[in-house]
Design a protein around this motif. Structure first.
Motif, mmCIF file in Angstrom:
data_model
loop_
_atom_site.group_PDB
_atom_site.id
_atom_site.type_symbol
_atom_site.label_atom_id
_atom_site.label_comp_id
_atom_site.label_asym_id
_atom_site.label_seq_id
_atom_site.Cartn_x
_atom_site.Cartn_y
_atom_site.Cartn_z
ATOM 1 N N LEU A 60 0.882 -1.271 0.050
ATOM 2 C CA LEU A 60 0.048 -0.147 -0.059
ATOM 3 C C LEU A 60 1.086 1.295 -0.006
ATOM 4 O O LEU A 60 1.655 1.409 0.903
ATOM 5 N N TRP A 61 0.920 2.024 -1.044
ATOM 6 C CA TRP A 61 1.762 3.123 -1.216
ATOM 7 C C TRP A 61 0.784 4.372 -0.897
ATOM 8 O O TRP A 61 -0.067 4.714 -1.242
ATOM 9 N N ILE A 62 1.345 4.773 0.505
ATOM 10 C CA ILE A 62 0.854 5.983 1.041
ATOM 11 C C ILE A 62 1.453 7.103 0.508
ATOM 12 O O ILE A 62 0.648 8.214 0.324
ATOM 13 N N ASP A 63 2.642 7.332 0.559
ATOM 14 C CA ASP A 63 3.359 8.539 0.312
ATOM 15 C C ASP A 63 4.472 8.328 -0.589
ATOM 16 O O ASP A 63 5.533 7.260 -0.315
ATOM 17 N N ASP A 64 4.478 9.121 -1.736
ATOM 18 C CA ASP A 64 5.493 8.889 -2.766
ATOM 19 C C ASP A 64 6.300 10.241 -2.689
ATOM 20 O O ASP A 64 7.158 10.342 -3.689
ATOM 21 N N THR A 65 6.564 10.945 -1.538
ATOM 22 C CA THR A 65 7.627 11.994 -1.622
ATOM 23 C C THR A 65 8.734 11.666 -1.525
ATOM 24 O O THR A 65 9.091 10.736 -0.800
ATOM 25 N N ASN A 66 9.976 12.447 -1.886
ATOM 26 C CA ASN A 66 11.386 12.032 -1.816
ATOM 27 C C ASN A 66 11.715 12.912 -0.600
ATOM 28 O O ASN A 66 12.386 13.951 -0.812
ATOM 29 N N VAL A 67 11.579 12.341 0.576
ATOM 30 C CA VAL A 67 11.977 13.199 1.751
ATOM 31 C C VAL A 67 13.391 12.514 2.051
ATOM 32 O O VAL A 67 13.414 11.139 2.401
ATOM 33 N N THR A 68 14.154 13.116 2.587
ATOM 34 C CA THR A 68 15.554 12.722 3.161
ATOM 35 C C THR A 68 15.325 12.969 4.486
ATOM 36 O O THR A 68 15.327 13.966 5.082
ATOM 37 N N LEU A 69 15.581 11.903 5.525
ATOM 38 C CA LEU A 69 15.279 12.117 6.823
ATOM 39 C C LEU A 69 16.891 12.242 7.262
ATOM 40 O O LEU A 69 18.110 11.730 7.060
ATOM 41 N N LEU A 70 17.027 13.361 8.321
ATOM 42 C CA LEU A 70 18.091 13.729 8.948
ATOM 43 C C LEU A 70 18.339 12.773 10.326
ATOM 44 O O LEU A 70 17.940 13.115 11.154
ATOM 45 N N MET A 71 19.133 11.885 9.863
ATOM 46 C CA MET A 71 19.453 11.081 11.168
ATOM 47 C C MET A 71 20.928 10.874 11.159
ATOM 48 O O MET A 71 21.906 10.863 10.176
ATOM 49 N N PRO A 72 21.364 10.516 12.556
ATOM 50 C CA PRO A 72 22.938 10.339 12.792
ATOM 51 C C PRO A 72 23.109 9.005 12.210
ATOM 52 O O PRO A 72 22.315 8.125 11.999
ATOM 53 N N ASN A 73 24.517 8.659 11.878
ATOM 54 C CA ASN A 73 24.925 7.331 11.459
ATOM 55 C C ASN A 73 24.771 6.153 12.481
ATOM 56 O O ASN A 73 24.663 5.089 12.069
ATOM 57 N N ALA A 74 24.866 6.816 13.542
ATOM 58 C CA ALA A 74 24.873 5.740 14.892
ATOM 59 C C ALA A 74 24.033 6.315 15.980
ATOM 60 O O ALA A 74 24.098 7.501 16.361
ATOM 61 N N ILE A 75 23.120 5.561 16.468
ATOM 62 C CA ILE A 75 22.440 5.948 17.550
ATOM 63 C C ILE A 75 23.353 6.245 18.957
ATOM 64 O O ILE A 75 24.185 4.995 19.193
ATOM 65 N N PRO A 76 23.372 7.170 19.508
ATOM 66 C CA PRO A 76 24.174 7.427 20.561
ATOM 67 C C PRO A 76 24.034 6.519 21.740
ATOM 68 O O PRO A 76 22.788 6.210 22.025
ATOM 69 N N GLU A 77 25.120 5.994 22.298
ATOM 70 C CA GLU A 77 24.742 5.220 23.445
ATOM 71 C C GLU A 77 24.459 5.927 24.691
ATOM 72 O O GLU A 77 25.109 6.990 25.104
#
Length: 95
Positions: A60-77
């Motif tokens: 089920l395709w709900i959203d076809d926008t090209n959004v780049t999420l700004l996430m860190p490379n690793a989750i901080p400990e």
């Protein structure tokens, strides 16, 4: 227009009567209600077709926008024994 007024704008029948009366047609409320009831006969094949198409797809395709999420490379400990304030400082310093 009657279906759009009923289900799109949520207009009651007495308001639709006034709208149509200004155009020269004065339908009764029962006439408008009968037209709405008759829509099921017209719309039901379309609903059935769309349901078949939905069941045939594998996703089920709900959203076809090209959004780049700004996430860190690793989750901080974060240490479990830290206070919430210390955990917040640790997360902010990793950005």
């Amino acid at each position: 227009m009657i279906a759009n007024n009923k289900f799109g704008y949520y207009l009651p029948y007495y308001r639709m009567q006034d709208i149509f009366a200004s155009s020269g047609w004065t339908p009764s409320r029962s006439t408008l209600d009968n037209i709405i009831d008759g829509l099921e006969f017209i719309v039901q094949p379309l609903v059935g077709l769309m349901w078949q198409r939905f069941c045939r797809t594998w996703a089920l395709w709900i959203d076809d926008t090209n959004v780049t999420l700004l996430m860190p490379n690793a989750i901080p400990e974060v240490k479990e024994d830290d206070t919430p304030e210390q955990q917040l400082k640790t997360r902010r310093s990793d950005r």
